[in-house]
Design a protein around this motif. Structure first.
Motif, short mmCIF file in Angstrom:
data_model
loop_
_atom_site.label_atom_id
_atom_site.label_comp_id
_atom_site.label_asym_id
_atom_site.label_seq_id
_atom_site.Cartn_x
_atom_site.Cartn_y
_atom_site.Cartn_z
N PHE A 5 -16.63 2.31 -1.40
CA PHE A 5 -16.68 2.01 -2.86
C PHE A 5 -15.38 1.92 -3.52
O PHE A 5 -14.26 2.09 -2.72
N THR A 6 -15.39 1.03 -4.55
CA THR A 6 -14.23 0.85 -5.16
C THR A 6 -14.30 1.20 -6.81
O THR A 6 -15.26 1.47 -7.24
N GLN A 7 -13.28 0.93 -7.41
CA GLN A 7 -13.22 1.33 -8.74
C GLN A 7 -14.31 0.36 -9.65
O GLN A 7 -14.87 0.64 -10.36
N ARG A 39 -6.58 8.34 -3.62
CA ARG A 39 -5.23 8.51 -2.97
C ARG A 39 -4.98 7.39 -2.16
O ARG A 39 -5.81 6.96 -1.52
N PRO A 40 -3.63 7.23 -2.09
CA PRO A 40 -3.25 6.07 -0.96
C PRO A 40 -3.63 6.60 0.32
O PRO A 40 -3.43 7.82 0.68
N ASN A 41 -3.87 5.55 1.05
CA ASN A 41 -3.95 6.05 2.99
C ASN A 41 -2.54 6.26 3.29
O ASN A 41 -1.95 5.29 4.14
N THR A 42 -1.82 7.31 3.03
CA THR A 42 -0.66 7.81 3.54
C THR A 42 -0.38 9.04 4.15
O THR A 42 -1.30 9.85 3.95
N LEU A 144 -11.40 11.09 3.96
CA LEU A 144 -12.43 10.27 4.15
C LEU A 144 -12.67 9.82 2.50
O LEU A 144 -12.84 8.32 2.31
N MET A 145 -12.85 10.69 1.65
CA MET A 145 -13.33 10.23 0.21
C MET A 145 -12.38 9.93 -0.40
O MET A 145 -12.55 8.78 -1.24
N PHE A 146 -11.12 10.59 -0.56
CA PHE A 146 -10.20 10.07 -1.58
C PHE A 146 -9.31 9.04 -0.87
O PHE A 146 -8.77 8.26 -1.66
N ALA A 147 -8.84 8.96 0.31
CA ALA A 147 -7.96 7.93 0.97
C ALA A 147 -8.59 6.64 1.28
O ALA A 147 -8.08 5.66 1.42
#
Length: 210
Positions: A5-7, A39-42, A144-147
């Motif tokens: 999903f996206t904003q 959050r960024p995928n970092t 998985l949810m946030f990044a």
């Protein structure tokens, strides 16, 4: 490719859930839409989630900010240069220091590839991450949810989610988690968005009344 999903799609997915579950409709009416938590995928994001294990969000953020002050940029290489004493000064327990170092070493060795995760399904990512000491299902769920913004994750190990479902559905405190997982089945394939609504409800309900 996993569904994400996206904003841009977030509110419409909240609305879709509100059509199938009147309790979600009530949450949106009373409290508005939940924030778009992401959050960024970092590596830093995963470190942040490890720091959040079994402590308050404020405590975890304090530790993360201390690490940022110490190394400027939280990268695997920078973290592995810090001594035990320096990690302690950044409010990292001995256990969490070990977990963060295992993750850093796995990324440097190529055992873990965060960019590669963007093309992978949940189960494959979960297998790789939970193979590392200190990373369990809750940590993977939040990642998985946030990044990665995967749409269908239900973090049944999260106490706030568990309490929110019980309160929302009028369930007794002793309701087993298996029953909550069954309830969450009706929210497929958008259990992540349902969880965002539940967190929003939980946090809004805890705010002091004016």
């Amino acid at each position: 490719m996993p569904q994400q999903f996206t904003q841009a799609t977030y509110h419409s997915l909240c609305n879709e859930l509100a059509l199938t579950d009147a309790d979600f409709n009530q949450i949106i009416k009373q409290h508005g839409y939940p924030p778009f938590w992401s959050r960024p995928n970092t590596f830093e994001s995963l470190v942040h989630i490890i720091l959040e294990q079994q402590v308050s969000l404020a405590s975890a953020l304090s530790a993360l900010n201390k690490l940022r002050e110490r190394v400027q940029e939280i990268t695997p290489a920078c973290i592995l240069l810090l001594t035990d004493a320096e990690m302690r000064e950044c409010y990292c327990s001995r256990q969490k220091t070990a977990y963060i170092r295992y993750l850093a070493a796995a990324i440097i060795s190529g055992q873990i590839n965060l960019e590669g995760f963007e093309q992978m399904e949940d189960d494959a990512i979960r297998r790789q991450l939970t193979a590392l000491k200190g990373i369990g299902n809750w940590t993977v769920d939040v990642y998985l949810m946030f990044a990665l913004q995967h749409t269908d994750v239900f973090p049944v190990g999260d106490l706030a989610i568990v309490n929110a479902v019980k309160r929302l559905k009028g369930l007794p405190k002793e309701t087993p988690k298996e029953e909550l997982v069954m309830i969450a089945e009706q929210w497929r394939p958008y259990r992540t968005v349902a969880s965002m609504l539940l967190w929003h409800y939980y946090l809004s309900d805890r705010k002091p009344k004016p």
